[in-house]
Design a protein around this motif. Structure first.
Motif, PDB file in Angstrom:
ATOM      1  N   LEU A  40      -7.121 -20.311  18.661  1.00  0.00           N
ATOM      2  CA  LEU A  40      -6.035 -21.187  18.220  1.00  0.00           C
ATOM      3  C   LEU A  40      -6.407 -21.920  16.935  1.00  0.00           C
ATOM      4  N   ARG A  41      -7.660 -22.318  16.807  1.00  0.00           N
ATOM      5  CA  ARG A  41      -8.106 -23.023  15.601  1.00  0.00           C
ATOM      6  C   ARG A  41      -8.014 -22.124  14.368  1.00  0.00           C
ATOM      7  N   ALA A  42      -8.148 -20.810  14.566  1.00  0.00           N
ATOM      8  CA  ALA A  42      -8.101 -19.869  13.441  1.00  0.00           C
ATOM      9  C   ALA A  42      -6.698 -19.344  13.163  1.00  0.00           C
ATOM     10  N   ALA A  43      -5.736 -19.717  13.988  1.00  0.00           N
ATOM     11  CA  ALA A  43      -4.393 -19.139  13.904  1.00  0.00           C
ATOM     12  C   ALA A  43      -3.448 -19.971  13.045  1.00  0.00           C
ATOM     13  N   GLY A  44      -2.510 -19.274  12.434  1.00  0.00           N
ATOM     14  CA  GLY A  44      -1.428 -19.948  11.717  1.00  0.00           C
ATOM     15  C   GLY A  44      -0.097 -19.792  12.405  1.00  0.00           C
ATOM     16  N   THR A  45      -0.001 -18.784  13.301  1.00  0.00           N
ATOM     17  CA  THR A  45       1.231 -18.498  14.034  1.00  0.00           C
ATOM     18  C   THR A  45       0.868 -17.939  15.399  1.00  0.00           C
ATOM     19  N   LEU A  46       1.629 -18.318  16.418  1.00  0.00           N
ATOM     20  CA  LEU A  46       1.538 -17.688  17.728  1.00  0.00           C
ATOM     21  C   LEU A  46       2.679 -16.686  17.859  1.00  0.00           C
ATOM     22  N   LEU A  47       2.362 -15.474  18.279  1.00  0.00           N
ATOM     23  CA  LEU A  47       3.346 -14.420  18.491  1.00  0.00           C
ATOM     24  C   LEU A  47       3.328 -14.073  19.967  1.00  0.00           C
ATOM     25  N   ARG A  89      -2.566 -27.841  20.081  1.00  0.00           N
ATOM     26  CA  ARG A  89      -2.432 -26.740  19.132  1.00  0.00           C
ATOM     27  C   ARG A  89      -1.334 -25.773  19.554  1.00  0.00           C
ATOM     28  N   ASN A  90      -1.198 -25.527  20.833  1.00  0.00           N
ATOM     29  CA  ASN A  90      -0.088 -24.702  21.312  1.00  0.00           C
ATOM     30  C   ASN A  90       1.254 -25.313  20.918  1.00  0.00           C
ATOM     31  N   ALA A  91       1.335 -26.620  20.980  1.00  0.00           N
ATOM     32  CA  ALA A  91       2.582 -27.304  20.639  1.00  0.00           C
ATOM     33  C   ALA A  91       2.853 -27.280  19.143  1.00  0.00           C
ATOM     34  N   GLU A  92       1.813 -27.483  18.341  1.00  0.00           N
ATOM     35  CA  GLU A  92       1.992 -27.660  16.899  1.00  0.00           C
ATOM     36  C   GLU A  92       2.165 -26.358  16.137  1.00  0.00           C
ATOM     37  N   LEU A  93       1.540 -25.286  16.592  1.00  0.00           N
ATOM     38  CA  LEU A  93       1.596 -24.024  15.850  1.00  0.00           C
ATOM     39  C   LEU A  93       3.017 -23.455  15.831  1.00  0.00           C
ATOM     40  N   PRO A  94       3.449 -22.891  14.717  1.00  0.00           N
ATOM     41  CA  PRO A  94       4.712 -22.149  14.708  1.00  0.00           C
ATOM     42  C   PRO A  94       4.622 -20.987  15.694  1.00  0.00           C
ATOM     43  N   LYS A  95       5.690 -20.810  16.465  1.00  0.00           N
ATOM     44  CA  LYS A  95       5.704 -19.757  17.476  1.00  0.00           C
ATOM     45  C   LYS A  95       6.866 -18.798  17.210  1.00  0.00           C
ATOM     46  N   VAL A  96       6.559 -17.506  17.203  1.00  0.00           N
ATOM     47  CA  VAL A  96       7.573 -16.465  17.096  1.00  0.00           C
ATOM     48  C   VAL A  96       7.615 -15.755  18.445  1.00  0.00           C
ATOM     49  N   VAL A  97       8.778 -15.776  19.081  1.00  0.00           N
ATOM     50  CA  VAL A  97       8.934 -15.188  20.408  1.00  0.00           C
ATOM     51  C   VAL A  97       9.871 -13.991  20.316  1.00  0.00           C
ATOM     52  N   VAL A  98       9.404 -12.839  20.767  1.00  0.00           N
ATOM     53  CA  VAL A  98      10.224 -11.632  20.758  1.00  0.00           C
ATOM     54  C   VAL A  98      10.902 -11.498  22.114  1.00  0.00           C
TER      55      VAL A  98
END
Length: 207
Positions: A40-47, A89-98
């Protein structure tokens, strides 16, 4: 360019969930939690796929407010800060949900950071995410989603935490019909854990 990184826990016999999607039989020790936070620390987006998104959205907001609601923290209060940061971090990261079923009404406290993409548009959306400069596009869970992306050549790294459990049945990590050439980047172990971390580069992106 950004990398699409799939990070998942898998049993020794190759399952990411037991029968009926039950993940409780997978060995989730403290290393699993620490690795998730590192990613999560290295991520810019959650997919994410819809099922994983719903599970995370139902669990992590409460942990962000009070880490002691986490069963792991109840067993070991010393990991409270780890779980609090994971939740934040789960809350703050931009999330793209398919998903074709998820609606804005389902996004709850994550509405402001969630974008819903229909399945028909998923590959184009992920291609666009890969082509922009930035941090990793991180996939947790979401086996159906990343299986399709792997088949399409849209996964750059596979990070598999292989746990010491034989489930015997359930959701296979790699179903038939998904060819991919992998290059081993690293293997590692952690004292006190019987799991093994395997990191692979997926040889699909031209250099």
């Amino acid at each position: 360019m950004s990398s699409v990184v799939v990070s998942t826990l898998v049993s020794l016999d190759g399952y990411v969930a037991g029968p009926g999607g039950d993940i409780s039989r997978l060995p989730m020790d403290g290393w699993f939690d620490a690795l998730n936070l590192e990613r999560l620390r290295a991520a810019g987006t959650l997919l994410l796929g819809a099922t994983t998104y719903r599970q995370m959205a139902a669990y992590w907001p409460a942990v962000a407010a009070d880490p002691t609601v986490s069963p792991a923290v109840q067993l070991d209060p010393s990991v409270a800060d780890l779980h609090r940061e994971t939740a934040q971090r789960n809350a703050e990261l931009p999330k793209v949900v398919v998903s074709d079923s998820l609606t804005p009404a389902d996004t709850g406290p994550w509405a402001g950071t969630t974008t819903i993409v229909r399945r028909a548009d998923a590959r184009a959306a992920v291609t666009a995410l890969r082509e922009r400069a930035g941090a990793d596009v991180l996939v947790f869970g979401s086996r159906t989603l990343w299986g399709d992306l792997l088949a399409a050549g849209l996964v750059d790294e596979l990070v598999l935490l292989v746990g010491p459990a034989l489930l015997g049945a359930g959701l296979r990590a790699f179903p038939d019909g998904i060819p991919a050439h992998l290059r081993l980047r690293d293997t590692s172990r952690r004292p006190g854990s019987d799991s093994v971390l395997l990191s692979y580069t997926v040889a699909t992106r031209s250099s």
